[in-house]
Design a protein around this motif. Structure first.
Motif, PDB file in Angstrom:
ATOM      1  N   GLU A  22      -8.896  25.154  70.695  1.00 22.74           N
ATOM      2  CA  GLU A  22      -9.826  25.244  69.568  1.00 22.74           C
ATOM      3  C   GLU A  22     -10.502  23.909  69.281  1.00 22.74           C
ATOM      4  OE1 GLU A  22      -5.578  25.098  67.771  1.00 22.74           O
ATOM      5  OE2 GLU A  22      -6.625  25.927  69.519  1.00 22.74           O
ATOM      6  N   ASP A  23      -9.788  22.799  69.570  1.00 24.46           N
ATOM      7  CA  ASP A  23     -10.384  21.476  69.371  1.00 24.46           C
ATOM      8  C   ASP A  23     -11.462  21.198  70.417  1.00 24.46           C
ATOM      9  OD1 ASP A  23      -8.715  21.059  67.229  1.00 24.46           O
ATOM     10  OD2 ASP A  23      -7.187  20.025  68.408  1.00 24.46           O
ATOM     11  N   ARG A  24     -11.202  21.645  71.652  1.00 18.38           N
ATOM     12  CA  ARG A  24     -12.232  21.486  72.687  1.00 18.38           C
ATOM     13  C   ARG A  24     -13.470  22.293  72.337  1.00 18.38           C
ATOM     14  NH1 ARG A  24      -8.000  21.943  76.531  1.00 18.38           N
ATOM     15  NH2 ARG A  24      -8.632  24.073  77.035  1.00 18.38           N
ATOM     16  N   ARG A  25     -13.269  23.498  71.837  1.00 19.31           N
ATOM     17  CA  ARG A  25     -14.404  24.337  71.444  1.00 19.31           C
ATOM     18  C   ARG A  25     -15.231  23.649  70.352  1.00 19.31           C
ATOM     19  NH1 ARG A  25     -14.297  29.777  72.886  1.00 19.31           N
ATOM     20  NH2 ARG A  25     -12.417  30.469  73.979  1.00 19.31           N
ATOM     21  N   PHE A  26     -14.524  23.057  69.398  1.00 17.49           N
ATOM     22  CA  PHE A  26     -15.218  22.387  68.297  1.00 17.49           C
ATOM     23  C   PHE A  26     -16.051  21.215  68.810  1.00 17.49           C
ATOM     24  CE2 PHE A  26     -15.221  19.044  64.992  1.00 17.49           C
ATOM     25  CZ  PHE A  26     -15.972  19.706  64.029  1.00 17.49           C
ATOM     26  N   LEU A  27     -15.468  20.394  69.694  1.00 14.41           N
ATOM     27  CA  LEU A  27     -16.203  19.246  70.219  1.00 14.41           C
ATOM     28  C   LEU A  27     -17.396  19.677  71.068  1.00 14.41           C
ATOM     29  CD1 LEU A  27     -13.796  16.355  71.276  1.00 14.41           C
ATOM     30  CD2 LEU A  27     -15.546  16.396  69.514  1.00 14.41           C
ATOM     31  N   LEU A  51      -4.688  13.251  66.247  1.00  9.14           N
ATOM     32  CA  LEU A  51      -4.451  14.098  65.076  1.00  9.14           C
ATOM     33  C   LEU A  51      -3.463  15.213  65.398  1.00  9.14           C
ATOM     34  CD1 LEU A  51      -8.098  14.391  63.694  1.00  9.14           C
ATOM     35  CD2 LEU A  51      -6.192  13.189  62.614  1.00  9.14           C
ATOM     36  N   SER A  52      -3.597  15.769  66.585  1.00  4.64           N
ATOM     37  CA  SER A  52      -2.685  16.838  66.998  1.00  4.64           C
ATOM     38  C   SER A  52      -1.263  16.316  67.146  1.00  4.64           C
ATOM     39  CB  SER A  52      -3.173  17.446  68.317  1.00  4.64           C
ATOM     40  OG  SER A  52      -2.273  18.416  68.793  1.00  4.64           O
ATOM     41  N   LEU A  53      -1.116  15.142  67.776  1.00  6.42           N
ATOM     42  CA  LEU A  53       0.213  14.565  67.976  1.00  6.42           C
ATOM     43  C   LEU A  53       0.856  14.150  66.658  1.00  6.42           C
ATOM     44  CD1 LEU A  53      -0.449  12.355  71.139  1.00  6.42           C
ATOM     45  CD2 LEU A  53       0.838  14.486  71.036  1.00  6.42           C
ATOM     46  N   TRP A  54       0.031  13.741  65.705  1.00 12.73           N
ATOM     47  CA  TRP A  54       0.548  13.314  64.398  1.00 12.73           C
ATOM     48  C   TRP A  54       0.786  14.494  63.459  1.00 12.73           C
ATOM     49  CZ3 TRP A  54      -3.888   9.219  63.541  1.00 12.73           C
ATOM     50  CH2 TRP A  54      -3.729   8.181  64.467  1.00 12.73           C
ATOM     51  N   ASP A  55       0.438  15.703  63.894  1.00 12.63           N
ATOM     52  CA  ASP A  55       0.514  16.885  63.023  1.00 12.63           C
ATOM     53  C   ASP A  55      -0.316  16.681  61.760  1.00 12.63           C
ATOM     54  OD1 ASP A  55       2.152  18.405  64.680  1.00 12.63           O
ATOM     55  OD2 ASP A  55       3.976  17.491  63.888  1.00 12.63           O
ATOM     56  N   GLN A  56      -1.528  16.147  61.953  1.00 14.12           N
ATOM     57  CA  GLN A  56      -2.418  15.865  60.828  1.00 14.12           C
ATOM     58  C   GLN A  56      -3.679  16.723  60.888  1.00 14.12           C
ATOM     59  OE1 GLN A  56      -1.882  13.954  58.169  1.00 14.12           O
ATOM     60  NE2 GLN A  56       0.170  13.423  58.897  1.00 14.12           N
ATOM     61  N   GLY A  57      -3.528  17.951  61.328  1.00 12.19           N
ATOM     62  CA  GLY A  57      -4.672  18.848  61.356  1.00 12.19           C
ATOM     63  C   GLY A  57      -5.543  18.627  62.576  1.00 12.19           C
ATOM     64  N   SER A  58      -6.832  18.840  62.396  1.00 11.72           N
ATOM     65  CA  SER A  58      -7.759  18.740  63.516  1.00 11.72           C
ATOM     66  C   SER A  58      -8.994  17.941  63.118  1.00 11.72           C
ATOM     67  CB  SER A  58      -8.184  20.139  63.980  1.00 11.72           C
ATOM     68  OG  SER A  58      -8.891  20.799  62.942  1.00 11.72           O
ATOM     69  N   SER A  60     -11.958  18.927  63.114  1.00 10.17           N
ATOM     70  CA  SER A  60     -12.882  19.746  62.321  1.00 10.17           C
ATOM     71  C   SER A  60     -12.630  19.595  60.823  1.00 10.17           C
ATOM     72  CB  SER A  60     -12.755  21.220  62.724  1.00 10.17           C
ATOM     73  OG  SER A  60     -11.440  21.690  62.505  1.00 10.17           O
ATOM     74  N   MET A  61     -11.401  19.207  60.447  1.00 10.46           N
ATOM     75  CA  MET A  61     -11.076  19.023  59.037  1.00 10.46           C
ATOM     76  C   MET A  61     -11.646  17.717  58.493  1.00 10.46           C
ATOM     77  SD  MET A  61      -7.097  20.294  59.251  1.00 10.46           S
ATOM     78  CE  MET A  61      -6.773  19.894  57.538  1.00 10.46           C
ATOM     79  N   LEU A  62     -11.893  16.746  59.380  1.00 12.23           N
ATOM     80  CA  LEU A  62     -12.413  15.445  58.957  1.00 12.23           C
ATOM     81  C   LEU A  62     -13.920  15.331  59.137  1.00 12.23           C
ATOM     82  CD1 LEU A  62      -9.692  13.042  60.470  1.00 12.23           C
ATOM     83  CD2 LEU A  62      -9.731  14.160  58.239  1.00 12.23           C
ATOM     84  N   TRP A  63     -14.472  16.172  60.002  1.00 16.20           N
ATOM     85  CA  TRP A  63     -15.903  16.080  60.291  1.00 16.20           C
ATOM     86  C   TRP A  63     -16.707  16.668  59.138  1.00 16.20           C
ATOM     87  CZ3 TRP A  63     -18.260  13.797  64.468  1.00 16.20           C
ATOM     88  CH2 TRP A  63     -19.645  13.988  64.574  1.00 16.20           C
ATOM     89  N   ASN A  64     -17.639  15.888  58.617  1.00 17.62           N
ATOM     90  CA  ASN A  64     -18.468  16.336  57.492  1.00 17.62           C
ATOM     91  C   ASN A  64     -19.912  15.922  57.752  1.00 17.62           C
ATOM     92  OD1 ASN A  64     -19.636  17.057  55.089  1.00 17.62           O
ATOM     93  ND2 ASN A  64     -18.253  15.868  53.786  1.00 17.62           N
ATOM     94  N   ASP A  65     -20.775  16.898  57.966  1.00 12.89           N
ATOM     95  CA  ASP A  65     -22.181  16.606  58.249  1.00 12.89           C
ATOM     96  C   ASP A  65     -22.846  15.824  57.119  1.00 12.89           C
ATOM     97  OD1 ASP A  65     -22.151  17.867  60.721  1.00 12.89           O
ATOM     98  OD2 ASP A  65     -22.659  19.823  59.876  1.00 12.89           O
ATOM     99  N   GLU A  66     -22.335  15.988  55.893  1.00  9.98           N
ATOM    100  CA  GLU A  66     -22.946  15.310  54.750  1.00  9.98           C
ATOM    101  C   GLU A  66     -22.741  13.801  54.797  1.00  9.98           C
ATOM    102  OE1 GLU A  66     -21.555  17.058  51.171  1.00  9.98           O
ATOM    103  OE2 GLU A  66     -22.436  19.038  51.587  1.00  9.98           O
ATOM    104  N   ASP A  67     -21.780  13.338  55.626  1.00 12.97           N
ATOM    105  CA  ASP A  67     -21.577  11.892  55.752  1.00 12.97           C
ATOM    106  C   ASP A  67     -22.768  11.215  56.417  1.00 12.97           C
ATOM    107  OD1 ASP A  67     -19.069  11.823  54.549  1.00 12.97           O
ATOM    108  OD2 ASP A  67     -18.035  12.324  56.417  1.00 12.97           O
ATOM    109  N   GLY A  68     -23.646  12.027  57.019  1.00 11.91           N
ATOM    110  CA  GLY A  68     -24.844  11.468  57.639  1.00 11.91           C
ATOM    111  C   GLY A  68     -25.948  11.181  56.644  1.00 11.91           C
ATOM    112  N   GLY A  69     -25.775  11.661  55.393  1.00 15.11           N
ATOM    113  CA  GLY A  69     -26.769  11.414  54.353  1.00 15.11           C
ATOM    114  C   GLY A  69     -28.154  11.899  54.747  1.00 15.11           C
ATOM    115  N   ASN A  70     -29.150  11.077  54.474  1.00 12.99           N
ATOM    116  CA  ASN A  70     -30.540  11.413  54.797  1.00 12.99           C
ATOM    117  C   ASN A  70     -30.973  10.846  56.144  1.00 12.99           C
ATOM    118  OD1 ASN A  70     -30.919  12.751  52.303  1.00 12.99           O
ATOM    119  ND2 ASN A  70     -31.320  10.780  51.278  1.00 12.99           N
TER     120      ASN A  70
END
Length: 200
Positions: A22-27, A51-58, A60-70
């Motif tokens: 699922e992570d490969r699909r997301f990338l 993130l997978s090895l640390w058991d800290q989600g994926s 996709s949970m950290l990626w936010n398009d809004e961080d790109g602003g304008n």
């Protein structure tokens, strides 16, 4: 996911084979929307695996398009990736929390049979190329009293040497060592070439 696209992705970034599907699909989906550089994609692959090895989600949970602003184009892509990297750096610097640690089930040893070596020679040579004008052999001798290893560590090269689930021990080892004749000039004898030295 297009099989050909995934194969090209894995060929370009071999480490991606360790990612969850699922992570490969997301990338791959992100790569259609953003024109990642080679270094950016490689970093995202590594971060996703971390993130997978640390058991800290994926990722996709950290990626936010809004961080790109304008922003748009490369500056927008860089801004979003930088925001993800900052969040991962915070996770990396946080003290490790073992409160939710669960012990993995003990796996059985790979080797299931134990056999005894007969009259096979004990001393072997390293697989260096023949010494010549451009090559020089280290002249390492190996004491091969055991072949194969019971620990079956996935990272160990011994796993690629032997494929049968058998461990072979030298018979009458003490007696044979007493009568062992070392060649002239021998100064180093290795013991971990055909077995793990942790078994000695």
């Amino acid at each position: 996911m297009n099989t050909e696209t995934e194969q090209q992705f894995l060929a370009t970034y071999p480490l991606a084979a360790s990612m969850r599907e699922e992570d490969r699909r997301f990338l791959l989906e992100l790569s259609r929307r953003y024109r990642f550089s080679f270094q950016q994609m490689r970093m995202l692959v590594e971060q996703s695996i971390d993130l997978s090895l640390w058991d800290q989600g994926s990722l996709s949970m950290l990626w936010n398009d809004e961080d790109g602003g304008n922003l748009s184009g490369k500056p927008r892509t860089k801004a979003i990736i930088d925001a993800v990297s900052q969040q991962i750096d915070i996770l990396r610097k946080d003290p490790t929390d073992y409160s939710d640690f669960t012990r993995k089930p003990k796996t059985t040893n790979k080797a299931t049979h134990i056999e005894t070596l007969g009259d096979e020679r004990l001393l072997g040579r390293c697989p260096c190329p023949v010494s010549g004008e451009k090559t020089r052999c280290c002249n390492l001798l190996t004491l091969d009293v055991v072949q194969q290893c019971a620990f079956a560590c996935s990272y160990c090269s011994i796993q690629s040497f032997y494929h049968k689930e058998e461990i072979h021990f030298a018979a009458n080892l003490a007696q044979r060592l007493e009568t062992l004749e070392l060649p002239e000039g021998a100064w180093h004898i290795g013991t971990g070439q055909s077995l793990s030295s942790s078994q000695l």
